[in-house]
Structure formats: structure tokens, C-alpha cells
Design an enzyme around this catalytic site. Sequence first.
Site, PDB file in Angstrom:
ATOM      1  CE1 TYR A  11      -4.781  -1.212   0.151  1.00 45.93           C
ATOM      2  CE2 TYR A  11      -2.612  -0.524  -1.075  1.00 45.93           C
ATOM      3  CZ  TYR A  11      -4.043  -1.199  -1.040  1.00 45.93           C
ATOM      4  OH  TYR A  11      -4.549  -1.686  -2.177  1.00 45.93           O
ATOM      5  CB  ILE A  74      12.411   3.121  11.678  1.00 49.84           C
ATOM      6  CG1 ILE A  74      11.887   3.505  10.222  1.00 49.84           C
ATOM      7  CG2 ILE A  74      11.485   1.813  12.276  1.00 49.84           C
ATOM      8  CD1 ILE A  74      12.310   2.505   9.203  1.00 49.84           C
ATOM      9  CG  ASN A 118       9.567   9.009   7.516  1.00 51.38           C
ATOM     10  OD1 ASN A 118       9.148   8.690   8.842  1.00 51.38           O
ATOM     11  ND2 ASN A 118       8.813   8.228   6.819  1.00 51.38           N
ATOM     12  CB  THR A 144       7.660   3.267  -6.362  1.00 48.24           C
ATOM     13  OG1 THR A 144       6.999   4.042  -7.515  1.00 48.24           O
ATOM     14  CG2 THR A 144       8.626   4.387  -5.717  1.00 48.24           C
ATOM     15  CB  SER A 179       7.082  13.284  -6.967  1.00 49.59           C
ATOM     16  OG  SER A 179       7.099  12.046  -6.270  1.00 49.59           O
ATOM     17  CE1 TYR A 181       7.153   7.286  -1.884  1.00 49.25           C
ATOM     18  CE2 TYR A 181       6.193   7.503  -4.117  1.00 49.25           C
ATOM     19  CZ  TYR A 181       6.483   6.668  -2.967  1.00 49.25           C
ATOM     20  OH  TYR A 181       6.325   5.248  -3.291  1.00 49.25           O
ATOM     21  CG  HIS A 182       7.835   8.724  -7.377  1.00 52.35           C
ATOM     22  ND1 HIS A 182       6.869   9.492  -7.668  1.00 52.35           N
ATOM     23  CD2 HIS A 182       7.375   7.368  -7.268  1.00 52.35           C
ATOM     24  CE1 HIS A 182       5.779   8.943  -7.695  1.00 52.35           C
ATOM     25  NE2 HIS A 182       6.211   7.709  -7.427  1.00 52.35           N
ATOM     26  CE  LYS A 185       8.982   4.181  -1.639  1.00 54.46           C
ATOM     27  NZ  LYS A 185       8.964   3.530  -0.362  1.00 54.46           N
ATOM     28  CB  VAL A 211      -0.946  -1.778  -4.332  1.00 54.70           C
ATOM     29  CG1 VAL A 211      -1.911  -3.081  -4.204  1.00 54.70           C
ATOM     30  CG2 VAL A 211       0.519  -1.969  -4.548  1.00 54.70           C
ATOM     31  CB  THR A 254     -11.340  13.609 -12.222  1.00 43.49           C
ATOM     32  OG1 THR A 254     -11.199  12.796 -11.340  1.00 43.49           O
ATOM     33  CG2 THR A 254     -12.465  14.394 -12.194  1.00 43.49           C
ATOM     34  NE  ARG A 322       0.078  13.043  -9.644  1.00 46.06           N
ATOM     35  CZ  ARG A 322       0.452  12.038  -8.818  1.00 46.06           C
ATOM     36  NH1 ARG A 322       1.717  11.128  -9.536  1.00 46.06           N
ATOM     37  NH2 ARG A 322      -0.243  11.664  -7.981  1.00 46.06           N
ATOM     38  CD  GLU A 324       1.604  12.500 -15.044  1.00 45.39           C
ATOM     39  OE1 GLU A 324       2.238  11.759 -14.196  1.00 45.39           O
ATOM     40  OE2 GLU A 324       0.248  12.555 -15.125  1.00 45.39           O
TER      41      GLU A 324
HETATM   42  N1  LIG Z   1       0.211   1.394  -2.197  1.00 42.87           N
HETATM   43  C1  LIG Z   1       0.996   1.504  -3.290  1.00 42.87           C
HETATM   44  O1  LIG Z   1       0.511   1.510  -4.375  1.00 42.87           O
HETATM   45  C2  LIG Z   1       2.505   1.567  -3.504  1.00 42.87           C
HETATM   46  C3  LIG Z   1       3.048   1.465  -4.746  1.00 42.87           C
HETATM   47  C4  LIG Z   1       4.611   1.594  -4.800  1.00 42.87           C
HETATM   48  C5  LIG Z   1       5.427   1.546  -3.766  1.00 42.87           C
HETATM   49  N2  LIG Z   1       4.676   1.506  -2.338  1.00 42.87           N
HETATM   50  C6  LIG Z   1       5.387   1.545  -1.234  1.00 42.87           C
HETATM   51  O2  LIG Z   1       5.090   0.423  -0.418  1.00 42.87           O
HETATM   52  C7  LIG Z   1       5.105   0.992   1.037  1.00 42.87           C
HETATM   53  C8  LIG Z   1       3.788   0.884   1.786  1.00 42.87           C
HETATM   54  O3  LIG Z   1       2.814   1.611   1.017  1.00 42.87           O
HETATM   55  P1  LIG Z   1       1.487   1.893   1.917  1.00 42.87           P
HETATM   56  O4  LIG Z   1       0.484   2.160   0.572  1.00 42.87           O
HETATM   57  O5  LIG Z   1       1.146   0.659   2.503  1.00 42.87           O
HETATM   58  O6  LIG Z   1       1.440   3.141   2.509  1.00 42.87           O
HETATM   59  P2  LIG Z   1       1.119   3.436   4.024  1.00 42.87           P
HETATM   60  O7  LIG Z   1       1.260   4.697   4.351  1.00 42.87           O
HETATM   61  O8  LIG Z   1      -0.497   2.719   4.143  1.00 42.87           O
HETATM   62  O9  LIG Z   1       1.990   2.544   5.152  1.00 42.87           O
HETATM   63  C9  LIG Z   1       3.217   2.823   5.403  1.00 42.87           C
HETATM   64  C10 LIG Z   1       3.204   2.638   6.993  1.00 42.87           C
HETATM   65  O10 LIG Z   1       4.615   3.104   7.328  1.00 42.87           O
HETATM   66  C11 LIG Z   1       4.443   3.582   8.476  1.00 42.87           C
HETATM   67  N3  LIG Z   1       5.705   4.629   8.750  1.00 42.87           N
HETATM   68  C12 LIG Z   1       6.071   5.455   7.783  1.00 42.87           C
HETATM   69  N4  LIG Z   1       7.168   6.231   8.070  1.00 42.87           N
HETATM   70  C13 LIG Z   1       7.601   5.548   9.407  1.00 42.87           C
HETATM   71  C14 LIG Z   1       8.650   5.687  10.204  1.00 42.87           C
HETATM   72  N5  LIG Z   1       9.623   6.451   9.948  1.00 42.87           N
HETATM   73  N6  LIG Z   1       8.780   4.743  11.528  1.00 42.87           N
HETATM   74  C15 LIG Z   1       7.802   3.846  11.540  1.00 42.87           C
HETATM   75  N7  LIG Z   1       6.670   3.726  10.671  1.00 42.87           N
HETATM   76  C16 LIG Z   1       6.575   4.447   9.568  1.00 42.87           C
HETATM   77  C17 LIG Z   1       3.291   4.429   8.367  1.00 42.87           C
HETATM   78  O11 LIG Z   1       2.597   4.948  10.023  1.00 42.87           O
HETATM   79  C18 LIG Z   1       2.335   3.661   7.634  1.00 42.87           C
HETATM   80  O12 LIG Z   1       1.463   2.643   8.699  1.00 42.87           O
HETATM   81  C19 LIG Z   1       5.594   2.504   0.950  1.00 42.87           C
HETATM   82  O13 LIG Z   1       7.214   2.603   1.109  1.00 42.87           O
HETATM   83  C20 LIG Z   1       5.364   2.867  -0.444  1.00 42.87           C
HETATM   84  O14 LIG Z   1       6.027   3.891  -0.978  1.00 42.87           O
HETATM   85  C21 LIG Z   1       3.261   1.704  -2.423  1.00 42.87           C
END
Ligand SMILES: NC(=O)c1ccc[n+]([C@@H]2O[C@H](COP(=O)([O-])OP(=O)(O)OC[C@H]3O[C@@H](n4cnc5c(N)ncnc54)[C@H](O)[C@@H]3O)[C@@H](O)[C@H]2O)c1
Length: 380
Positions: A11, A74, A118, A144, A179, A181-182, A185, A211, A254, A322, A324
Site C-alpha cells: 500500500y 527478506i 517475519n 508505528t 498487539s 504486531y505492535h 515493531k 494512514v 461501526t 481489542r 485497549e
Molecule cells: N498503512 C498504515 O496505516 C501504517 C501505519 C503505521 C505503520 N505502517 C507500517 O508501514 C509498513 C508498510 O505498510 P503497508 O500498509 O504498506 O503494508 P502492506 O502490507 O500493504 O505492505 C507491506 C509489503 O511488504 C511485503 N513484505 C512483508 N514481509 C516481507 C518479507 N519478509 N520480505 C519481502 N517483502 C515483505 C508485503 O508483501 C507487502 O507488499 C509496514 O511495516 C507497516 O507496519 C503502516
Amino acid sequence: MKILILGGDGYLGWPTAMYLSRRDHDVTIVDGMNKRLWEAQASVRPLTHTPTMEERRIAWMKHGKPLMTYTCDIADNDRKLQEIISMVKPEAVIHYAEQPSAPFSMMSRAAAIETQRNNVIGTLNLMFALRHSAPECHIIKLGTMGEYGTPNIDIEEGWLDVEHNERTARVLYPKSPGSLYHLSKVHDSHNLEFGCRVWGLRVTDLNQGVVYGTGTDEIWMNPGKLFTSFHYDAIFGTVLNRFAVQAAFDIPLTVYGSGGQTRGFLDIRDTLQCVELALLNPAVHGEFRVFNQFTEVFTINDLARRVANVTDCTVAHVANPRVEEEEHYYNPVHTALPALGLDPHPLTDDTIERMVNYVHGNRGGVNLSSIDPTIQWRQE
Ligand SMILES: NC(=O)c1ccc[n+]([C@@H]2O[C@H](COP(=O)([O-])OP(=O)(O)OC[C@H]3O[C@@H](n4cnc5c(N)ncnc54)[C@H](O)[C@@H]3O)[C@@H](O)[C@H]2O)c1
């Protein structure tokens, strides 16, 4: 600059690649297509079909500098990552390549392990590859705001000056994420700080808010072929996207729990600006620098009201899946990026209307049954 974008199929990664290529940087994308796999595993899909990385690379050639692309997980393939870094010799790596969903990480033991494996191992592989082949390279890592949680004191930018028994120290800000996930990070931030302190790496950790939006200048050059993913489901979707879908279908927005949860938000165009500002003003050798990356703070109730005012929708409070705080103090500092020149795009009625219209135009792609939360933080 020679820039490597990890997670460039995602994204944020894809719009960043186009934005920087259009500004004449040499951009190489790496992505393992992990997200597309996780979507299939969780049986959810973005609103519209997301063109493949190769389709988008070809479509982009007409508009900006050609992009190089590599498929590489990666976390799984440290050798290939090392080879790519040796070949590209990047001056900066923008690291988006992580599992980005809190609900996904709370789904099961396997999903929690997949998230932390991952994210943590991918980042460690990057640190080792750079230490070996490009030690001067600046890492821009997407963290984040959720790492901090909602403490009852002001949130500083990554570091806290403490006084204890008449001595003072500067320590990493204590984190209390909501979480697994967090938490991944938080682990990344600690590993990266270690890499700076002990190996002399240079890192900017961008603690980003939520975002929203899909419109960047580069996407509008050819929306059909250059579009980025739009998730609204309970697993990968974010709150404003969910509200946009509910508004487009004229069903209640919601809100989880009482709706007093307060968070930082930003327009996707500001993500691109912030990353560029970090790129052009790099951390120095051995520096672990943290910027809080958001432009506005809203409660979930504020957001629901904003969408309801534009669209005449109703709002429904549903049980919060959640664990929270629903009413809490929230005062995060965010001065570093504005000091570098960030010129924010605040949330406007027009942006909300465009998001709702976009969903309306793609109504056929919506699966309403994927919106209600099914993953509970605490099993009763
Ligand atoms: N979108 C948001 O609101 C937001 C907010 C805060 C932080 N973030 C952080 O920003 C980053 C990007 O977010 P996003 O919304 O674009 O997510 P997304 O899932 O759309 O993009 C992440 C991309 O990384 C790739 N990926 C994941 N693990 C991988 C690996 N081991 N090797 C190679 N590629 C890998 C996925 O295939 C994906 O295309 C993330 O780290 C997310 O935690 C996003």
C-alpha cells in the site's frame, strides 16, 4: 540517490517507489509477495484488483525513471537480500516489508509467530546485510505510533530523559504496545538501536500513525494500472477505509467500544513527504533517530462524526474486540518532521467524499461480511 524499497508491492511501498522515481532517484523494489499470500490465507481481498508488481513496473516506465524489481522474502532469504544489497549498493533503504496488521497477529499462535518471525528476522537480515555490504547506508524503517500504547504521560520522539536517584539518563521511551504486531515493531526498534550503538549503523525509525487515502499525484497519472491496494476488512483494513465502505453502502459506521480511543493519523501524501524528508536529511553514523510521523490526532468518535457529517450516515457502537483504553490521555510530540519542512494535508470533507465515491464506483468488489471483527484479543 540509489534507494532500495523493501515492501515495494504494498500500500505505501508502491506509491513511494513512483514518487521517488519521478524525482529522479534510482529506485529498486524488493518484495516477497507475502501480503498477497496472507490475504489469501485470511480470505480477504482489497477493494479492487491490485495489478502485479511487474504490470505496475511496466506501466510506470511511461511516466518516470525505470524501476528495478526483485522478488525476495527478506526474512527467508538472507543470501538473496545480501546479493541485492551488494549489487545495488544503496545509499538509503526504506523498509516497509513487514506483516502490518494487529488483528492478523492476534488471530492464532501460528499467525503471531509468523508476524514476529517475519518482522524481526527480516529486519535483522537487513541489518546484517548492510553491515557487511553497505555500512554507510541510511535505513529508514517504518515503525508505528502503536509501539508507545497510550501512556498517561506525554509521548516523546523515541527517547526519554529520566532522573533516578539523583542521576540522569537518556533511555528509549518505554513502550506498551497493544498487539503482538505492535510488539514486533518494538523488538525491531530495540534491534536497530543496538545496530546503531554497537555497529555504527544509521537509522531513522518513523513511528507512523494510521494512514488513509489512495490519491497520490503519481497514481492519478494512470489509476487503472498504477493503483495501490485499498483494504477495508477487519483484518487489514484501517478505520477510515472501513467507514468509507460503510458510508458508501449507507450502513452504520461501526465504532469499537465507546470510541474515545485517540490516535495519530496522516494522509498517504504526507507519508511520502515524511519519507523523502528523512531521506534528504539522513541520520548520522551511529545515530538511532526516531520521528513521530502523523499530522493530526482524532478520536474514533471524531472520525465517525466527520464521515457522518459528509454522508448523512448513522454511527453504531459495537463491542470492542481489542483490549485497549477507550478514554485516555494522549499527547504525542511530533515536531521533528515539521522542523524539516513537512507541509501537511489535513483531513478534509473533500478527501472523505473522494474516498466514499471511490468505494461507490467499485461497489461490486465489496464483501460486506469481511467488515465485522471476528478476532478477539481476549478469549472469554
Ligand atoms: N498503512 C498504515 O496505516 C501504517 C501505519 C503505521 C505503520 N505502517 C507500517 O508501514 C509498513 C508498510 O505498510 P503497508 O500498509 O504498506 O503494508 P502492506 O502490507 O500493504 O505492505 C507491506 C509489503 O511488504 C511485503 N513484505 C512483508 N514481509 C516481507 C518479507 N519478509 N520480505 C519481502 N517483502 C515483505 C508485503 O508483501 C507487502 O507488499 C509496514 O511495516 C507497516 O507496519 C503502516
